[in-house]
Design an enzyme around this catalytic site. Structure first.
Site, PDB file in Angstrom:
ATOM      1  CG  ASP A  17      47.874  41.227  44.457  1.00 38.35           C
ATOM      2  OD1 ASP A  17      47.954  40.096  44.956  1.00 38.35           O
ATOM      3  OD2 ASP A  17      47.203  42.138  44.945  1.00 38.35           O
ATOM      4  CG  ASP A  38      45.185  35.998  49.375  1.00 40.18           C
ATOM      5  OD1 ASP A  38      45.251  35.566  50.538  1.00 40.18           O
ATOM      6  OD2 ASP A  38      44.197  36.583  48.923  1.00 40.18           O
TER       7      ASP A  38
HETATM    8  N1  GLY Z   1      43.384  38.797  47.436  1.00 39.40           N
HETATM    9  C1  GLY Z   1      42.990  37.854  46.509  1.00 39.40           C
HETATM   10  C2  GLY Z   1      41.687  37.246  46.759  1.00 39.40           C
HETATM   11  O1  GLY Z   1      40.717  37.920  47.041  1.00 39.40           O
HETATM   12  O2  GLY Z   1      41.596  36.069  46.666  1.00 39.40           O
END
Ligand code: GLY
Length: 402
Positions: free
Chosen positions: A118, A177
């Site tokens: 992330d 994501d």
């Molecule tokens: N992992 C990022 C989200 O929950 O969108």
């Protein structure tokens, strides 16, 4: 001759009428955007008061009536500073800038973090906006280091960046994501950083394109890879209603992600992918008329289930960028839908009142319904992409006069 003159005058009158209607619709959007940023400056001072100096705001707990915070390793730690920068950019409120600087100071150390994928969310939404607005070269260094940290998670045998560490649930999970973390790599490379950042980003995007999508251009949430054989072991979900469902935020991460890849590469493959995702979303029978998606396009109980304001604001922001690259007809549709979303999110149904909801801007997002966490609550990323979409609308469709 007289007939031609009358026809000419009638046409001119009609064009003036259409022109002035467009002008007043734009003025109305400009007023809505300005009001939202003024509100954000006031409301984020409430959020600031509720947030300890060494942590970041995360969500609001309605049971205890308290703000919930996170440490700076949480994947959302970049959104609050990023939102502050956008609010400062619009309002020039020096108190907001001071808070933005204070939050960058506690986040900076995470440029070395390698515990998840992330880094893009964490370090580019924050330091990327800070660099864009201030031009401070030190921020560029932080972004470069963060990009180097992120590519330590690249796994050559699967040609992807590993999202989460392996666990009892997953061998080598890669989630849709992750498309959102590639902007950090592409930007860093373009700005004189290691060309490897771009190479990794584009390889990851190609693998996602190949493996993550279904024939209707919806995407799976989690692909679990086998590192030894390099194959996909399982296509599943963590936050969606079912393995086979279209989890809303995952779909809009894909939409946003492929639009960004097109921005950097101008490769039509990525543009087409983004348009196909948009088409899946915008023509879906379960997308409500107000364009705020349910938390999953296949959620059980629709229409009696939760909406996800975060998916709406991400979709609005992505559509506003995609509109820049699409045909006139497609663009008009994308902009109109984004506008609807921004108007709806600005109503009392979705937007907080001053001082309420811990200081967040938007209510009604869903973090993880299957995980029974963050259901129907404010979330930092809903606010962030709402502000980004407002800013994009103003910069691209009002100021530049398109
Ligand atoms: N992992 C990022 C989200 O929950 O969108």
């Amino acid at each position: 001759m007289k007939r031609y003159t009358i026809a000419y005058l009638a046409l001119s009158f009609l064009s003036i009428q259409v022109w002035s209607q467009n002008l007043s619709a734009k003025q109305e959007m400009k007023d809505l955007i300005d009001e939202n940023f003024r509100f954000a400056a006031a409301q984020y001072k409430v959020l600031q008061q509720n947030t300890g100096l060494t942590v970041m705001p995360k969500t609001f707990d309605y049971t205890s009536n308290k703000l919930v915070t996170s440490d700076t390793k949480w994947w959302c730690s970049g959104f609050y500073p990023g939102s502050l920068w956008m609010i400062y950019e619009h309002t020039k409120d020096e108190a907001i800038k001071k808070e933005a600087l204070a939050r960058l100071a506690i986040l900076e150390k995470e440029q070395h973090y390698t515990g998840n994928h992330d880094l893009g969310f964490m370090m580019f939404c924050s330091f990327g906006n800070a660099y864009r607005i201030t031009g401070n070269e030190a921020y560029k260094e932080v972004i470069n280091t963060a990009a180097a940290s992120l590519i330590t998670r690249y796994r050559p045998s699967i040609q992807s960046i590993q999202s989460w560490d392996s666990s009892s649930n997953f061998k080598c999970p890669v989630i849709i994501d992750n498309m959102m973390n590639l902007e950090l790599l592409l930007w860093a490379s373009e700005q004189g950083g290691d060309p490897k950042f771009k190479e990794v980003a584009l390889t990851h995007a190609q693998t996602t394109l190949k493996n993550h999508f279904r024939p209707d251009y919806s995407s799976f949430h989690v692909l679990d890879y086998d590192l030894k054989s390099g194959t996909v072991a399982r296509k599943t979900t963590a936050q969606g209603a079912a393995d086979s469902s279209a989890w809303s935020r995952g779909q809009v991460w894909g939409l946003y992600g492929f639009t960004v890849i097109y921005r950097f590469t101008k490769d039509p493959t990525y543009l087409n992918q983004a348009k196909r995702i948009a088409s899946f979303l915008l023509n879906h029978p379960n997308l409500p008329n107000d364009k705020i998606p349910y938390w999953d396009f296949n959620a059980p109980g629709i229409p009696n289930t939760y909406r996800d304001a975060s998916a709406a604001s991400i979709m609005a922001s992505a559509l506003l960028e995609l509109a820049q690259y699409a045909t006139k007809k497609e663009s008009a549709n994308y902009i109109a839908i984004a506008e609807t979303i921004l108007r709806v999110l600005s109503t009392d149904t979705y937007r907080s009142k001053l001082g309420e909801n811990g200081g967040f801007l938007l209510k009604h997002s869903v973090g993880s319904l299957p995980g029974k966490s963050e259901i129907d609550v404010p979330l930092t990323y809903a606010d962030y992409y709402f502000l980004e979409a407002l800013q994009r609308y103003e910069n691209w469709y009002i100021v530049s006069g398109k």
